[in-house]
Motif scaffolding. Structure first.
Motif, mmCIF file in Angstrom:
data_model
loop_
_atom_site.group_PDB
_atom_site.id
_atom_site.type_symbol
_atom_site.label_atom_id
_atom_site.label_comp_id
_atom_site.label_asym_id
_atom_site.label_seq_id
_atom_site.Cartn_x
_atom_site.Cartn_y
_atom_site.Cartn_z
ATOM 1 N N ALA A 94 0.811 -1.212 0.000
ATOM 2 C CA ALA A 94 0.000 0.000 0.000
ATOM 3 C C ALA A 94 0.847 1.266 0.000
ATOM 4 O O ALA A 94 0.347 2.356 -0.281
ATOM 5 N N GLY A 95 2.129 1.135 0.340
ATOM 6 C CA GLY A 95 2.986 2.316 0.418
ATOM 7 C C GLY A 95 2.634 3.208 1.583
ATOM 8 O O GLY A 95 2.914 4.411 1.590
ATOM 9 N N SER A 96 2.028 2.629 2.605
ATOM 10 C CA SER A 96 1.607 3.389 3.776
ATOM 11 C C SER A 96 1.886 2.568 5.022
ATOM 12 O O SER A 96 1.344 1.476 5.181
ATOM 13 N N GLY A 97 2.752 3.077 5.889
ATOM 14 C CA GLY A 97 3.134 2.326 7.074
ATOM 15 C C GLY A 97 4.460 2.831 7.609
ATOM 16 O O GLY A 97 4.760 4.026 7.534
ATOM 17 N N PRO A 98 5.298 1.947 8.099
ATOM 18 C CA PRO A 98 6.514 2.385 8.787
ATOM 19 C C PRO A 98 7.671 2.701 7.840
ATOM 20 O O PRO A 98 7.822 2.092 6.781
ATOM 21 N N ASP A 99 8.488 3.652 8.264
ATOM 22 C CA ASP A 99 9.762 3.871 7.586
ATOM 23 C C ASP A 99 10.723 2.735 7.917
ATOM 24 O O ASP A 99 11.526 2.317 7.080
ATOM 25 N N ILE A 100 10.634 2.265 9.157
ATOM 26 C CA ILE A 100 11.560 1.259 9.678
ATOM 27 C C ILE A 100 10.743 0.175 10.373
ATOM 28 O O ILE A 100 9.776 0.480 11.079
ATOM 29 N N ALA A 101 11.131 -1.076 10.181
ATOM 30 C CA ALA A 101 10.442 -2.186 10.849
ATOM 31 C C ALA A 101 11.463 -3.178 11.372
ATOM 32 O O ALA A 101 12.506 -3.396 10.748
ATOM 33 N N LEU A 102 11.161 -3.770 12.513
ATOM 34 C CA LEU A 102 12.005 -4.825 13.078
ATOM 35 C C LEU A 102 11.621 -6.143 12.420
ATOM 36 O O LEU A 102 10.479 -6.600 12.546
ATOM 37 N N ILE A 103 12.582 -6.777 11.735
ATOM 38 C CA ILE A 103 12.315 -8.025 11.029
ATOM 39 C C ILE A 103 13.468 -9.012 11.232
ATOM 40 O O ILE A 103 14.472 -8.673 11.866
ATOM 41 N N THR A 104 13.306 -10.203 10.698
ATOM 42 C CA THR A 104 14.330 -11.240 10.782
ATOM 43 C C THR A 104 15.055 -11.346 9.439
ATOM 44 O O THR A 104 14.565 -10.831 8.423
ATOM 45 N N PRO A 105 16.212 -12.017 9.386
ATOM 46 C CA PRO A 105 16.928 -12.147 8.107
ATOM 47 C C PRO A 105 16.108 -12.796 7.004
ATOM 48 O O PRO A 105 16.192 -12.383 5.842
ATOM 49 N N ASP A 106 15.300 -13.830 7.326
ATOM 50 C CA ASP A 106 14.534 -14.452 6.255
ATOM 51 C C ASP A 106 13.423 -13.534 5.765
ATOM 52 O O ASP A 106 13.085 -13.526 4.575
ATOM 53 N N GLN A 107 12.877 -12.711 6.651
ATOM 54 C CA GLN A 107 11.906 -11.720 6.201
ATOM 55 C C GLN A 107 12.581 -10.674 5.322
ATOM 56 O O GLN A 107 12.002 -10.209 4.333
ATOM 57 N N ALA A 108 13.812 -10.309 5.679
ATOM 58 C CA ALA A 108 14.549 -9.343 4.866
ATOM 59 C C ALA A 108 14.723 -9.863 3.442
ATOM 60 O O ALA A 108 14.575 -9.115 2.469
#
Length: 416
Positions: free
Chosen positions: A87-101
């Motif tokens: 959607a292009g609407s949400g966080p600038d930065i998110a906490l994720i895991t390497p596989d999500q990256a």
């Protein structure tokens, strides 16, 4: 990879995003940076207080930036972040895991963050940076490290006259001895909702196997190493070495057999879980050791990554870099790890405690596998988990279970 599934996800979770503005400049001219933070600190009250203080600390040193750290839950994190990216609407930065990256980068949902760590890149443990590096670019600032290792109920082994098992053979030998006392030697969380990074995959790595081939174009868990890992679990189950509900059990400690003296050890244990075991069994009854050894020693331990999403706008890019540098700084890591019981990703930050537990966990870091990043890592887990359950339930042999799971997983890879 097509972004069509993400667009569908965006429609499904539009309500979640409606209240969340994308990165922009505020009415007062300040640059706005939004961070989606997940429960690194388990206690909700402590977590809220910690991140409020983090916001205030950053804004004091960066008065031209309005930092918003929004606390989320792990439930449906993938769908939530995928929807935001689409959607292009949400966080600038998110906490994720390497596989999500790996997944989000494959759909151009992340931006490189090399500039955010340029000043002190050498201070990070190389392994934590490698876990977030794809095609030579860094896609996440390592904020903390999780590490898991083996935890024992020492009273059970002492009462049975057994040494603490450190290898697969030791565990198999202890299983029938303890089974006669109505005790399973090891627990296992076979629930389909449990990440395989904390159940089957550590055993696969201990067997010398991998989830994917080196080039990531095929799965490899159906190798002889993979079969031996699953057969180890099946053999334990037959010998009474796993709880009866191991195929469907979740990872909880509180109220589970590991906390009631019906299971003797947990092969994949985090520091908070050790605390729960001690609360249930007594401080002197629990001891940590190194990860189990099959062909090799291995465990799951991965960095939490603060990743910059494609939602971030050019005019806010430097502000986002400043936030990343601040949250990944030595002082922030030290205070966060103390509050959360995690380990640092920087060589200039000490472990958050001392004593035998921290020594065992720190010693286990060198055996840590951060998981195997792939755009279809989560889908492969979902395909594999039911077949592991089937093998544990006696519905099919280990080799057949992995062969069928691999067929499904290869279908996922071909479509990706």
């Amino acid at each position: 990879m097509s972004t069509r599934p993400l667009r569908f996800a965006a429609v499904a979770t539009a309500a979640v995003l409606a209240a969340t503005a994308c990165s922009s400049s505020g009415a007062d001219g300040k640059s706005e940076v939004t961070v989606w933070m997940y429960p690194v600190i388990k206690d909700e009250v402590a977590s809220k207080q910690f991140w409020e203080q983090a916001e205030a600390g950053f804004e004091k040193s960066h008065p031209d930036v309005d930092l918003k750290i929004e606390l989320q839950t792990f439930d449906k994190r993938d769908a939530q972040i995928s929807a935001a990216l689409a959607a292009g609407s949400g966080p600038d930065i998110a906490l994720i895991t390497p596989d999500q990256a790996a997944t989000y980068r494959s759909v151009r949902g992340l931006l490189p963050v090399d500039d955010a760590v340029a000043a002190d890149r050498e201070a990070f443990f190389p392994e934590t940076l490698e876990a977030a590096t794809f095609d030579g670019e860094l896609y996440g600032v390592p904020l903390f490290q999780n590490i898991n290792t083996t935890a024992y109920n020492t009273d059970i082994f002492a009462d049975a006259g057994l040494d603490l098992p450190t290898t697969w053979d030791d565990v198999l030998d202890a299983a029938p001895v303890l089974a006669k006392k109505g005790i399973a030697v090891m627990d296992y969380a076979g629930s389909a909702e449990q990440t395989l990074n904390l159940s089957y995959y550590p055993l696969l790595w201990q067997a010398g196997g991998t989830v994917f081939t080196e080039d990531g174009k095929d799965v490899a868990f159906d190798s002889p190493a993979g079969v031996s890992a699953l057969q180890f679990l099946v053999d334990l189950k037959k010998a009474g070495g796993l709880p009866a509900d191991a195929a469907t059990a979740g990872p909880a400690v509180e109220g589970a057999p590991i906390a009631t003296g019906k299971v003797a050890m947990r092969a994949v244990t985090s520091l908070p879980e050790v605390g729960q075991m001690r609360a249930a069994l007594g401080n002197d009854s629990v001891e940590l050791g190194l990860p189990l050894q099959g062909k090799v020693r291995a465990t799951y331990g991965n960095p939490g990554l603060l990743s910059l999403t494609s939602i971030n706008k050019d005019e806010n890019r430097q502000s986002a870099y400043d936030v990343l540098a601040y949250l990944g700084s030595p002082s922030m890591q030290a205070s966060l790890n103390k509050a959360a019981g995690n380990f640092p990703t920087r060589t200039d930050v000490k472990a958050p405690g001392s004593g035998p537990d921290f020594k065992a966990l720190n010693d286990s870091l060198k055996y840590a596998n951060p998981g195997e990043p792939s755009p279809v890592a989560r889908q492969v887990m979902a395909a594999l988990a039911p077949y592991i359950q089937a093998a544990l339930g006696g519905d099919m042999p280990a080799e057949e279970a992995l062969k069928k799971a691999a067929e499904e997983a290869r279908g996922l890879l071909s479509r990706a």
